[in-house]
Design a protein around this motif. Structure first.
Motif, mmCIF file in Angstrom:
data_model
loop_
_atom_site.group_PDB
_atom_site.id
_atom_site.type_symbol
_atom_site.label_atom_id
_atom_site.label_comp_id
_atom_site.label_asym_id
_atom_site.label_seq_id
_atom_site.Cartn_x
_atom_site.Cartn_y
_atom_site.Cartn_z
ATOM 1 N N UNK A 115 20.479 92.255 32.947
ATOM 2 C CA UNK A 115 20.352 90.836 33.291
ATOM 3 C C UNK A 115 19.083 90.217 32.701
ATOM 4 N N UNK A 116 18.037 91.037 32.505
ATOM 5 C CA UNK A 116 16.801 90.528 31.907
ATOM 6 C C UNK A 116 17.106 89.886 30.553
ATOM 7 N N UNK A 117 17.961 90.552 29.793
ATOM 8 C CA UNK A 117 18.292 90.065 28.459
ATOM 9 C C UNK A 117 19.285 88.928 28.505
ATOM 10 N N UNK A 118 20.260 89.034 29.421
ATOM 11 C CA UNK A 118 21.290 87.997 29.489
ATOM 12 C C UNK A 118 20.650 86.653 29.831
ATOM 13 N N UNK A 119 19.702 86.669 30.762
ATOM 14 C CA UNK A 119 19.047 85.416 31.161
ATOM 15 C C UNK A 119 18.289 84.823 29.967
ATOM 16 N N UNK A 120 17.557 85.677 29.237
ATOM 17 C CA UNK A 120 16.812 85.181 28.075
ATOM 18 C C UNK A 120 17.775 84.555 27.066
ATOM 19 N N UNK A 121 18.917 85.217 26.848
ATOM 20 C CA UNK A 121 19.902 84.695 25.887
ATOM 21 C C UNK A 121 20.501 83.383 26.378
ATOM 22 N N UNK A 122 20.864 83.343 27.667
ATOM 23 C CA UNK A 122 21.485 82.140 28.224
ATOM 24 C C UNK A 122 20.528 80.949 28.135
ATOM 25 N N UNK A 123 19.243 81.213 28.350
ATOM 26 C CA UNK A 123 18.258 80.116 28.285
ATOM 27 C C UNK A 123 18.189 79.546 26.867
ATOM 28 N N UNK A 124 18.201 80.449 25.885
ATOM 29 C CA UNK A 124 18.195 79.984 24.494
ATOM 30 C C UNK A 124 19.465 79.182 24.207
#
Lengths: 239, 391, 295
Positions: free
Chosen positions: B240-249
């Motif tokens: 989820x750490x990565x998914x959130x970063x991707x979703x924000x971008x």
């Protein structure tokens, strides 16, 4: 053409057939008569390779087919039209007929298959009107015609018909019987299983009578129609 | 005859080997239980911590063990699942005589195990991020029933949160959105942010949850973004750490993203990819050791440990590794001091002061079963596949 | 951000996730129709798809398109092997026993994957970059979302063509309806079941591969997606082609709109509640009409 020799089979732990032997010549209509649970359907399923025997051989055109898979047996030209019709209900009438020719898809050209398709629509004009309909929406008689049609799409050398008249109105039954007669004229060899012994024997050349898994009687159709014992058991009191 | 002779020879060799080896270690080993999330959601953390603990034990054994007795770790897997964790713990205690426990990894598993550990009276050094394992009373009706035998090596999540809020305060961030995984660690984060944010003049204007295994958080982030926030804090570990970063971008959200103190790990880059660029987080010094000023008293020992870790496992240690190593070293030191006695080990751990660890300087006391302070934490920024120390 | 823009974002997100659920649901349906069993190894097909893709594209630097097709074929082969081995040779043909067998196979596959790849989550490169695209409605997506949509639609069209237009596809449907009659028509039932496992493997792999660039992947990512896909299949009507698509999209939308408009904390509960409600009103699922229109 078909020679069954001393075949025995079990069905659900019970001996369903006991050392049955039977011979069928090419072009012949054979009637297999017997009551409920006599083993008629089991015998057809043995020939089709769905049930395997414990003893005995089944020779088709000089080849023992006991160990063959059902699809291989279909490929040899033995095609069963099962009891209760067993159509592919949600598929259309046309799709049902196409699947009848499934085994021929690689060996034979499309022209021959579509010729057979046309021929079957001539035989059963009512199916032509219902090609895009789902098979399960057809009436009982139409379903039986479709089942036979599907069997014929496989170009049978030997057609195994299991109770084609079951549950049909008398008029429809007459039609089916007359179609069987036409098939014989066209040279199809037919093994006909029927509870309606009278109707079956009327169009058959010879007949076999099964009772509780044993072969009771055999003979020409006319002899069997006159047989006193048989009259009592299966033909009712009408002469 | 020949074959029989051969068999006999092989057997003799085998037996002499067994006798020989047992002679070498004639003293019974001292057993420590290591309970980690080796599979499941937190497997990447648990595996790293297991390696760190093994490294510490190996080091001790190479130096001759403890009074000639080797240390041995009895390992179990929590499967990242609280029920499985308790089952694994019970199984170990029934079959093995262990003097201390190291682990588990996740807050949820730690909470499930805690009651049992206190009852059995075994000193246990946990790696869980959540502070509840130390703060929540054992008996809900008795607020004074604090855990006696439970310690945790990662600095308190409250301090990590405080560090973020302090940083925000210094950089003019006033309104934030908070997104967390809906399980033990994330909920602990909610409690902490509500305490820490006001201290530093930061207002929480949006709060959203997601399930730990979710694959998309755009809905939650859209909602947060609609509130016009200056920054977003994401409190979770794992993919989820990565998914959130991707979703924000993806959503084009301009507000900077802060993640938790578990993010400073190579796994972060694996799950976030390019989108990880610029994400900030509190961390132990281990991931930025070479950027520390030479005056830092931890610098040398951290660099030495990193070297040993790389040599043994051929990969970069993340922030999680530090927690495993510190827990193991403090426990081993306690055993060295007082011998294999559970109660004495507990007391020795509780009296550890001024221990220079990888995560910081531990001053453990009866009131504080963690011993780290906010000063041990640094803020770092994910930059080009690595980490940059922020001031 | 405008409220209408938010709604647009929720819908786009829901559709994307729903598309993945739909593909997974299709995989469940195909095997169910051919055999009557629920194949729990479907979850592992998803994980394996993602991990094969990762190994080929990231570790061995194979071209993405080639990696995509090799992974698909690889997982299809694993599906086929599962059928040819344990499923076909199981001593008992009882449905419930075969289902337990698939649970066991799923554990074995997952365990093997764990040994091969370890437990770390790993990323897979996006098929064509990560530059966000802003849609007219105000929603933002990344190119991968377009890939997910396009591939899902393409897979559905291909499946539709296969099952409606080719003799092989019709034979598979026929086998689903009536095995005995199919055998009497000369269809090799074993082969049809084999194909169904290979197909499901390929479908699972596709789902795992198209989502991997967004969610990252690991040896066990398929569990969650698999269960959601299973729920979607039930919601739509287990075994039903159109139902799988509808069920997937409804579930995706429910989750996304539930999280966005009602409560992110209870979004799964909301979706679950609707699922139960539908099953209460229509026990066979939205499109469930018994045997009809099965794949």
């Amino acid at each position: 053409m078909l020679v069954i020799d001393g075949i025995s089979a079990y069905y659900g732990g019970v001996r369903a057939l006991d050392k049955i032997s039977l011979v069928q010549e090419e072009g012949e209509i054979l009637a297999l008569i017997g009551g409920n649970g006599a083993g008629k359907t089991t015998l057809l399923n043995l020939i089709s390779g769905i049930v395997k025997p414990t003893h005995g051989t089944i020779m088709f055109k000089g080849e023992d087919i006991v160990s063959f898979s059902p699809e291989k047996i279909v490929e040899l030209g033995i095609i069963q039209v099962p009891e209760g019709r067993h159509l592919f209900g949600p598929l259309t009438v046309q799709e049902n007929l196409e699947i009848g020719a499934y085994r021929r898809r690689r060996r034979q050209n499309k022209k021959k298959i579509s010729d057979d398709f046309e021929h079957i629509l001539q035989l059963f004009p009512v199916l032509g009107k219902r090609l895009k309909q789902r098979a399960e929406t057809l009436s009982g008689g139409e379903q039986q015609m479709l089942a036979i049609g599907r069997g014929l799409m496989g170009r049978p050398l030997l057609l195994l018909l299991d109770e084609p008249s079951l549950g049909l109105a008398p008029l429809v039954m007459q039609e089916i019987i007359s179609i069987i007669g036409r098939l014989r004229q066209e040279g199809t060899t037919i093994l006909l299983v029927e509870q309606n012994a009278r109707a079956a024997l009327k169009i058959a050349d010879r007949g076999y009578v099964l009772e509780a898994g044993k072969m009771r009687l055999q003979g020409s159709a006319t002899d069997l129609l006159e047989n006193v014992e048989l009259k009592k058991a299966y033909l009712g009191n009408r002469s | 005859m020949n074959r029989r002779l051969l068999t006999l020879v092989v057997m003799v060799i085998a037996v002499s080997f067994m006798v020989g080896s047992s002679l070498c270690y004639s003293a019974e080993p001292i057993k420590i239980a290591g309970i980690f999330a080796l599979t499941g959601r937190a497997a990447h953390i648990g595996t790293a911590q297991k390696d760190a603990v093994l490294l510490a034990i190996d080091e001790t054994n190479q130096q001759g063990g403890i009074n000639g007795r080797m240390l041995e770790m009895v390992m179990a897997d929590t499967e990242s699942n609280p029920t499985k964790a308790v089952m694994a713990l019970k199984k170990i205690l029934e079959s093995q005589d262990v003097v201390a426990i190291i682990g588990p990894t996740l807050t949820g598993t730690a909470m499930a195990m805690r009651g049992f550990i206190e009852k059995e009276k075994i000193p246990t050094f946990m790696h869980s991020g959540g502070d509840v394992i130390l703060k929540a009373p054992l008996d809900k009706k008795n607020p004074n029933s604090m855990p006696k035998w439970t310690f945790k090596s990662p600095y308190k999540a409250a301090d990590a949160m405080g560090k973020i809020c302090q940083y925000m305060n210094q950089h003019g961030i006033k309104k934030i959105g908070f997104i967390y995984s809906n399980e033990g660690f994330g909920k602990d984060g909610v409690r902490n942010v509500k305490v820490q944010a006001p201290k530093y003049g930061v207002e929480i204007v949006a709060q959203e949850a997601f399930q730990p295994k979710d694959i998309d958080m755009t809905a939650q982030l859209t909602r947060i973004n609609a509130k016009g926030v200056d920054a977003i804090i994401a409190w979770t570990v794992g993919p989820a750490m990565g998914i959130i970063a991707k979703n924000i971008k993806q959503l084009g959200i301009k507000a900077p993203l802060f993640e938790c103190h578990g993010a400073g790990d190579p796994i972060f880059w694996k799950v976030a990819g390019e989108s990880g660029e610029g994400v900030m987080m509190p961390s132990t010094k281990i991931v930025v050791a070479d950027q520390l000023p030479d005056s830092d008293i931890q610098k040398k020992m951290i660099l030495d440990y990193v070297k040993a870790y790389r040599a043994k496992f051929n990969r970069e240690p993340g922030t999680m590794v530090a927690y495993g190593a510190d827990a193991a070293f403090i426990t081993v030191n306690a055993i060295k001091k007082v011998g294999p006695d559970r109660a004495k080990i507990r007391d020795a751990i509780e009296n550890t002061t001024g221990y220079v660890g990888i995560s910081g300087i531990y001053n453990i006391s009866p009131q504080d079963h963690n011993g780290l302070s906010m000063d041990d934490i640094v803020m770092i920024k994910a930059t080009k596949g690595g980490w940059k120390l922020l001031d | 951000m405008e409220f209408s823009q938010q709604i647009a974002q929720y819908i786009i997100t829901g559709l994307t996730i729903g598309a993945i659920y739909a593909i997974v649901a299709m995989g469940f349906n195909i095997i169910h129709n051919a055999t009557g069993i629920v194949n729990f190894a479907q979850c592992e097909f998803i994980s394996l798809g993602g991990m094969f893709m990762y190994s080929l594209a990231v570790l061995f630097k194979v071209n993405l398109i080639i990696a995509f097709f090799i992974s698909m074929a690889g997982v299809a082969l694993i599906g086929a092997l599962i059928e040819m081995g344990p499923i076909r040779h199981a001593r008992s043909k009882e449905i419930i026993i075969l289902i337990f067998l698939t649970i066991g196979l799923s554990e074995i596959l997952r365990g093997t994957a764990q040994v091969v790849w370890g437990t770390d989550n790993v990323g897979v490169p996006a098929f064509s970059g990560e530059t966000p695209i802003h849609l007219p409605g105000g929603a933002a997506i990344v190119p991968q979302h377009i890939w997910i949509f396009a591939i899902t639609v393409m897979v559905m069209l291909m499946l539709r063509y296969f099952f409606k237009k080719t003799l092989m596809g019709k034979a598979m449907r026929a086998t689903a309806v009536n095995r005995r009659a199919a055998a009497l028509a000369g269809i090799s039932v074993n082969r049809m079941v084999l194909f169904s496992f290979a197909f499901s493997g390929a479908l699972g792999a596709v789902a795992g591969m198209i989502i991997a660039p967004i969610s990252s992947t690991s040896y066990d990512t398929g569990i969650m997606l698999g269960l959601k896909g299973f729920a979607a299949a039930i919601l739509g009507g287990y075994g039903n082609f159109a139902g799988a698509i509808l069920g997937g999209i409804i579930l995706g939308l429910l989750e996304s709109l539930g999280a966005g408009l009602i409560s992110s904390q209870y979004k799964d509960a909301i979706a679950f509640f609707v699922l139960l409600l539908v099953l209460f009103l229509k026990p066979r699922g939205i499109m469930g009409y018994g045997e009809s229109e099965r794949v």
